[in-house]
Scaffold this motif. Sequence first.
Motif, PDB file in Angstrom:
ATOM      1  N   HIS A   1       0.825  -1.207   0.000  1.00  8.54           N
ATOM      2  CA  HIS A   1       0.000   0.000   0.000  1.00  8.54           C
ATOM      3  C   HIS A   1       0.858   1.255   0.000  1.00  8.54           C
ATOM      4  CE1 HIS A   1      -3.788  -2.058   0.435  1.00  8.54           C
ATOM      5  NE2 HIS A   1      -3.393  -2.683   1.523  1.00  8.54           N
ATOM      6  N   VAL A   2       0.587   2.139  -0.971  1.00  6.22           N
ATOM      7  CA  VAL A   2       1.292   3.417  -1.036  1.00  6.22           C
ATOM      8  C   VAL A   2       0.398   4.558  -0.559  1.00  6.22           C
ATOM      9  CG1 VAL A   2       0.689   3.889  -3.451  1.00  6.22           C
ATOM     10  CG2 VAL A   2       2.768   4.865  -2.491  1.00  6.22           C
ATOM     11  N   LYS A   3      -0.924   4.378  -0.671  1.00  3.55           N
ATOM     12  CA  LYS A   3      -1.956   5.307  -0.177  1.00  3.55           C
ATOM     13  C   LYS A   3      -2.100   6.591  -0.993  1.00  3.55           C
ATOM     14  CE  LYS A   3      -1.775   3.712   4.623  1.00  3.55           C
ATOM     15  NZ  LYS A   3      -1.636   4.103   6.034  1.00  3.55           N
ATOM     16  N   SER A   4      -1.123   6.917  -1.800  1.00  3.51           N
ATOM     17  CA  SER A   4      -1.189   8.176  -2.539  1.00  3.51           C
ATOM     18  C   SER A   4      -1.179   7.979  -4.052  1.00  3.51           C
ATOM     19  CB  SER A   4      -0.032   9.103  -2.128  1.00  3.51           C
ATOM     20  OG  SER A   4       1.208   8.450  -2.273  1.00  3.51           O
ATOM     21  N   VAL A   5      -1.437   6.752  -4.509  1.00  2.00           N
ATOM     22  CA  VAL A   5      -1.637   6.481  -5.935  1.00  2.00           C
ATOM     23  C   VAL A   5      -2.815   5.510  -6.014  1.00  2.00           C
ATOM     24  CG1 VAL A   5      -0.625   5.691  -8.105  1.00  2.00           C
ATOM     25  CG2 VAL A   5       0.835   6.761  -6.377  1.00  2.00           C
ATOM     26  N   LEU A   6      -4.000   6.063  -6.268  1.00  2.00           N
ATOM     27  CA  LEU A   6      -5.231   5.295  -6.150  1.00  2.00           C
ATOM     28  C   LEU A   6      -6.078   5.388  -7.411  1.00  2.00           C
ATOM     29  CD1 LEU A   6      -6.394   6.532  -2.613  1.00  2.00           C
ATOM     30  CD2 LEU A   6      -4.997   4.514  -3.115  1.00  2.00           C
ATOM     31  N   LEU A   7      -6.651   4.258  -7.797  1.00  2.00           N
ATOM     32  CA  LEU A   7      -7.724   4.248  -8.784  1.00  2.00           C
ATOM     33  C   LEU A   7      -9.038   4.191  -8.010  1.00  2.00           C
ATOM     34  CD1 LEU A   7      -8.918   3.995 -11.649  1.00  2.00           C
ATOM     35  CD2 LEU A   7      -8.681   1.505 -11.406  1.00  2.00           C
ATOM     36  N   LEU A   8      -9.862   5.207  -8.169  1.00  2.00           N
ATOM     37  CA  LEU A   8     -11.157   5.273  -7.506  1.00  2.00           C
ATOM     38  C   LEU A   8     -12.245   5.171  -8.566  1.00  2.00           C
ATOM     39  CD1 LEU A   8     -10.469   8.170  -4.974  1.00  2.00           C
ATOM     40  CD2 LEU A   8     -10.190   5.724  -4.644  1.00  2.00           C
ATOM     41  N   SER A   9     -13.230   4.307  -8.327  1.00  2.67           N
ATOM     42  CA  SER A   9     -14.223   4.022  -9.356  1.00  2.67           C
ATOM     43  C   SER A   9     -15.620   3.887  -8.764  1.00  2.67           C
ATOM     44  CB  SER A   9     -13.854   2.726 -10.091  1.00  2.67           C
ATOM     45  OG  SER A   9     -14.847   2.372 -11.023  1.00  2.67           O
ATOM     46  N   ARG A  10     -16.597   4.261  -9.565  1.00  2.00           N
ATOM     47  CA  ARG A  10     -17.994   4.053  -9.182  1.00  2.00           C
ATOM     48  C   ARG A  10     -18.443   2.638  -9.511  1.00  2.00           C
ATOM     49  NH1 ARG A  10     -20.831   8.530 -12.562  1.00  2.00           N
ATOM     50  NH2 ARG A  10     -22.702   7.603 -11.629  1.00  2.00           N
ATOM     51  N   HIS A  11     -17.618   1.872 -10.250  1.00  2.00           N
ATOM     52  CA  HIS A  11     -17.992   0.539 -10.721  1.00  2.00           C
ATOM     53  C   HIS A  11     -16.890  -0.464 -10.387  1.00  2.00           C
ATOM     54  CE1 HIS A  11     -20.735   2.960 -13.163  1.00  2.00           C
ATOM     55  NE2 HIS A  11     -19.681   3.588 -13.644  1.00  2.00           N
ATOM     56  N   PRO A  12     -17.217  -1.741 -10.313  1.00  2.00           N
ATOM     57  CA  PRO A  12     -16.160  -2.754 -10.225  1.00  2.00           C
ATOM     58  C   PRO A  12     -15.202  -2.609 -11.408  1.00  2.00           C
ATOM     59  CG  PRO A  12     -18.306  -3.744  -9.812  1.00  2.00           C
ATOM     60  CD  PRO A  12     -18.561  -2.342 -10.286  1.00  2.00           C
ATOM     61  N   VAL A  13     -13.951  -2.952 -11.201  1.00  2.00           N
ATOM     62  CA  VAL A  13     -12.935  -2.668 -12.209  1.00  2.00           C
ATOM     63  C   VAL A  13     -13.237  -3.327 -13.551  1.00  2.00           C
ATOM     64  CG1 VAL A  13     -11.408  -4.573 -11.536  1.00  2.00           C
ATOM     65  CG2 VAL A  13     -10.448  -2.502 -12.578  1.00  2.00           C
TER      66      VAL A  13
ATOM     67  N   LEU B   1      -2.450   1.272  -6.174  1.00  2.00           N
ATOM     68  CA  LEU B   1      -1.603   0.707  -7.223  1.00  2.00           C
ATOM     69  C   LEU B   1      -0.290   0.149  -6.690  1.00  2.00           C
ATOM     70  CD1 LEU B   1      -2.127   2.948 -10.363  1.00  2.00           C
ATOM     71  CD2 LEU B   1      -3.450   1.020  -9.504  1.00  2.00           C
ATOM     72  N   GLY B   2       0.166   0.621  -5.530  1.00  2.00           N
ATOM     73  CA  GLY B   2       1.328  -0.009  -4.919  1.00  2.00           C
ATOM     74  C   GLY B   2       1.020  -1.439  -4.506  1.00  2.00           C
ATOM     75  N   SER B   3      -0.159  -1.642  -3.935  1.00  2.00           N
ATOM     76  CA  SER B   3      -0.579  -2.976  -3.533  1.00  2.00           C
ATOM     77  C   SER B   3      -0.849  -3.857  -4.743  1.00  2.00           C
ATOM     78  CB  SER B   3      -1.838  -2.874  -2.663  1.00  2.00           C
ATOM     79  OG  SER B   3      -2.253  -4.146  -2.228  1.00  2.00           O
ATOM     80  N   VAL B   4      -1.453  -3.276  -5.777  1.00  2.00           N
ATOM     81  CA  VAL B   4      -1.712  -4.007  -7.019  1.00  2.00           C
ATOM     82  C   VAL B   4      -0.408  -4.569  -7.584  1.00  2.00           C
ATOM     83  CG1 VAL B   4      -2.285  -3.646  -9.457  1.00  2.00           C
ATOM     84  CG2 VAL B   4      -3.844  -2.852  -7.674  1.00  2.00           C
ATOM     85  N   TRP B   5       0.636  -3.743  -7.607  1.00  2.00           N
ATOM     86  CA  TRP B   5       1.919  -4.177  -8.163  1.00  2.00           C
ATOM     87  C   TRP B   5       2.551  -5.278  -7.316  1.00  2.00           C
ATOM     88  CZ3 TRP B   5       4.637  -3.769 -12.503  1.00  2.00           C
ATOM     89  CH2 TRP B   5       5.994  -4.070 -12.484  1.00  2.00           C
ATOM     90  N   LEU B   6       2.512  -5.150  -5.998  1.00  2.00           N
ATOM     91  CA  LEU B   6       3.088  -6.181  -5.129  1.00  2.00           C
ATOM     92  C   LEU B   6       2.363  -7.500  -5.327  1.00  2.00           C
ATOM     93  CD1 LEU B   6       5.131  -6.820  -2.851  1.00  2.00           C
ATOM     94  CD2 LEU B   6       3.312  -6.275  -1.227  1.00  2.00           C
ATOM     95  N   ASP B   7       1.023  -7.471  -5.410  1.00  2.00           N
ATOM     96  CA  ASP B   7       0.262  -8.695  -5.627  1.00  2.00           C
ATOM     97  C   ASP B   7       0.601  -9.326  -6.972  1.00  2.00           C
ATOM     98  OD1 ASP B   7      -0.975  -8.336  -3.203  1.00  2.00           O
ATOM     99  OD2 ASP B   7      -2.812  -7.498  -4.042  1.00  2.00           O
ATOM    100  N   TRP B   8       0.879  -8.499  -7.948  1.00  2.00           N
ATOM    101  CA  TRP B   8       1.151  -8.953  -9.307  1.00  2.00           C
ATOM    102  C   TRP B   8       2.547  -9.545  -9.455  1.00  2.00           C
ATOM    103  CZ3 TRP B   8       0.504  -5.068 -14.003  1.00  2.00           C
ATOM    104  CH2 TRP B   8       0.562  -5.786 -15.214  1.00  2.00           C
ATOM    105  N   THR B   9       3.555  -8.869  -8.877  1.00  2.00           N
ATOM    106  CA  THR B   9       4.948  -9.236  -9.130  1.00  2.00           C
ATOM    107  C   THR B   9       5.706  -9.723  -7.907  1.00  2.00           C
ATOM    108  OG1 THR B   9       5.810  -7.017  -8.675  1.00  2.00           O
ATOM    109  CG2 THR B   9       5.008  -7.456 -10.930  1.00  2.00           C
TER     110      THR B   9
END
Length: 279
Positions: A82-94, A169-177
């Motif tokens: 988690h970086v907390k300062s780089v976020l994708l925020l959405s009204r819908h599921p991705v 997106l920090g968490s997304v990257w860690l989960d991915w790689t």
Amino acid sequence: MSQTAPIRVGRIGYLNVLPIYHPIEAGEVAGPLSVVSGPPAELNRLARAGELDVTACSSIEYAMAAKDYLLLPRLAIGSRGHVKSVLLLSRHPVARLDGKAVRVSFQTHTSVALLRLFLERRVGIAPRYESGDVTRALQGGERPDAFLAIGDEALRLADHPDYPHRWDLGSVWLDWTGLPFIFGVWIARRQAAVAAPQAVAEAARALVAAKDWSAGRPEVVARLAAGQGGFSEQAMRAYFEGLVFDFGPREQEGLAVFFAMLAEAGHIETAPRLEFLDI
């Protein structure tokens, strides 16, 4: 440029780099520095124009112009989750963002590139990307389907009630790689390093010393950040604990993998070697 002229140093105008610049600006760490503040995209432009000698910059800026730059050793900014300062925020599921507009900031290049890799390669969708000022749009009553928020804006908008779907997106990257993600690096222009090698190296050492100074005083950093950003000291302490300012082997591996993915996706011509300034 002479060896005695101040080195023109770029400072991203976000709270996340406060630990690197406060000790210098407060006189706790000395160095031949003249600091210029601005958003990442503006610092990239100034560096390319030869108007900065050493600067923080987005990681993708180095990838796109590595022939012009040398990386500063021991210094970067990223996360191991988690970086907390780089976020994708959405009204819908991705998955439902396929074909929909995603608002992105013109102030960042690396985070947009990471977002595109995530949505297009990891999720397998093809949204439309639109540049724009997210905060201004929301204040004006607009509600984009999704948007990328970075820096202080992300910290303020993280819990926006109209955007229940959130991806760090920090968490997304860690989960991915399984690797840290490096959003920003510090670079010296090769021309500056040739013209004034001693002064550029001294400036680089001052930035690293400032990082070390702040690492030993987390309560000072949290208090200063809270005062500047309007957040609680507890929130700022937690935020900085999630950031990585080191640039060790794992961080370098994460950056190299990111560059390789960008090249494979056609976002950059080739993945550059990581070449460092000798300090």
